[in-house]
Design a protein around this motif. Sequence first.
Motif, short mmCIF file in Angstrom:
data_model
loop_
_atom_site.label_atom_id
_atom_site.label_comp_id
_atom_site.label_asym_id
_atom_site.label_seq_id
_atom_site.Cartn_x
_atom_site.Cartn_y
_atom_site.Cartn_z
N LEU A 178 0.83 -1.20 0.00
CA LEU A 178 0.00 0.00 0.00
C LEU A 178 0.87 1.26 0.00
O LEU A 178 0.58 2.23 -0.71
N THR A 179 1.91 1.25 0.81
CA THR A 179 2.77 2.42 0.92
C THR A 179 3.50 2.70 -0.38
O THR A 179 3.63 3.85 -0.80
N LEU A 180 3.98 1.64 -1.03
CA LEU A 180 4.76 1.82 -2.26
C LEU A 180 3.89 1.99 -3.50
O LEU A 180 4.24 2.77 -4.39
N HIS A 181 2.76 1.26 -3.55
CA HIS A 181 1.99 1.21 -4.81
C HIS A 181 0.53 1.65 -4.67
O HIS A 181 -0.17 1.78 -5.67
N GLY A 182 0.07 1.85 -3.45
CA GLY A 182 -1.31 2.25 -3.24
C GLY A 182 -2.32 1.14 -3.43
O GLY A 182 -3.53 1.39 -3.45
N ARG A 183 -1.85 -0.10 -3.51
CA ARG A 183 -2.76 -1.24 -3.72
C ARG A 183 -2.09 -2.51 -3.22
O ARG A 183 -0.88 -2.56 -3.00
N THR A 184 -2.89 -3.55 -3.05
CA THR A 184 -2.40 -4.86 -2.65
C THR A 184 -3.22 -5.92 -3.33
O THR A 184 -4.36 -5.66 -3.75
N GLN A 185 -2.65 -7.13 -3.47
CA GLN A 185 -3.40 -8.20 -4.13
C GLN A 185 -4.46 -8.81 -3.24
O GLN A 185 -5.31 -9.58 -3.70
N PHE A 186 -4.47 -8.47 -1.96
CA PHE A 186 -5.44 -9.02 -1.03
C PHE A 186 -6.69 -8.14 -0.96
O PHE A 186 -6.61 -6.92 -1.14
N ASN A 187 -7.80 -8.77 -0.67
CA ASN A 187 -9.05 -8.04 -0.50
C ASN A 187 -9.08 -7.43 0.89
O ASN A 187 -9.33 -8.13 1.88
N ILE A 188 -8.86 -6.14 0.99
CA ILE A 188 -8.90 -5.47 2.30
C ILE A 188 -10.15 -4.61 2.46
O ILE A 188 -10.23 -3.81 3.40
#
Length: 374
Positions: free
Chosen positions: A355-365
């Motif tokens: 999140l910090t580096l890319h603003g997104r993650t592969q997990f459903n948060i």
Amino acid sequence: MYDVAIIGAGSMGMAAGFYLAKENQRVVLIDAFDPPHSEGSHHGETRLIRHAYGEGESYVPMALRAQELWHELDRQVDEKLFDPTGVLNIGDKQSDFVKNVIKSAKTHGLNLETLTADEVNERWEGFQLDNHLMGCFEPDSGVLMSERCIGAYRHLASKAGAQFKFNEQIQNLETRDDEVTITLSNETIQAKKLIVSAGKGTNQVLAHLNEQLPLKPTRKTFSWFEADEELYHRNHFPGWAYDVDGKTFYGFPSIENQVVKLGRHDSGYVLQDPMNLAPFGHYENDLADVTSQVERIFKEPMSHAEGKVCTYTNTPDGDFIIDQLSGHDHVYVACGFSGHGFKFSSVVGEILTQLTLHGRTQFNIEPFRLSRFN
């Protein structure tokens, strides 16, 4: 100027510090104490990691990735961090807890064995479960050595270049469009982004930004009981989670010191001041709850050896908070993990890094967004 500052270097914060430093980010971790320590949610030596999740199958992908990361961490240090004892989930045959465990195992193809109470009692002679109960055994799950895990992340984060500011209180915190300024007792720190993962101190930190989250610090206890090694040693006895008649307990076999550990997950005393904990034994049920559990499910009588107190800091719905702070696009918050969160700290560290580096993650948060409380 740091790339990322992390306030709260416990379970999630220390993991995030390592993964960010490994990505060549200039990271500083700030904590009011010197982790690992007894003021956070990681003390008490051990935590269970379960995969077939009775709290809801949406957690399962995170649990499986967390397990992968724990194995990776285990290979990078000299200490043993994960003990594959297996975990037995115990509940009434018709309970939501048992149904969720079985459903999540089927959905995600997990290794799970369902057992009657008689089959549980026969396989692990230390148990004496009532007939209306059943067990769901996860042979691939086990026990994490929680304080060692924090120490391992600290060691590797330091090797990767992370900086530490420990035994420090936040005197002031300010945010601007592209940076944060953190005032400590003897210095001021600037960073492009901020992660707040301060456990029971989260709202104390966020008060500097005139923000408060729906968190409820609660006093909890856990205990150790002297145990017969022939019955309860980790070589032939599992960790367990127990959800029956609205009461939830958890426990650990004897791993290194001839005692079993157990505690109650539900109940507890809401704290007006999360930094002020009454000592173990202050309330009658500190001992009565766990003693009644020992008498109910174990074959052999046990003597209470030691009890300790800790703090759960949870959200109203019991799910985590992992999100950007509203109105502060470069500030992330991660909290509300108590009771079932430590096992996820490795993957939450990875998620916060993404999140910090890319603003997104592969997990459903999405289930962990702050907007659910609006």
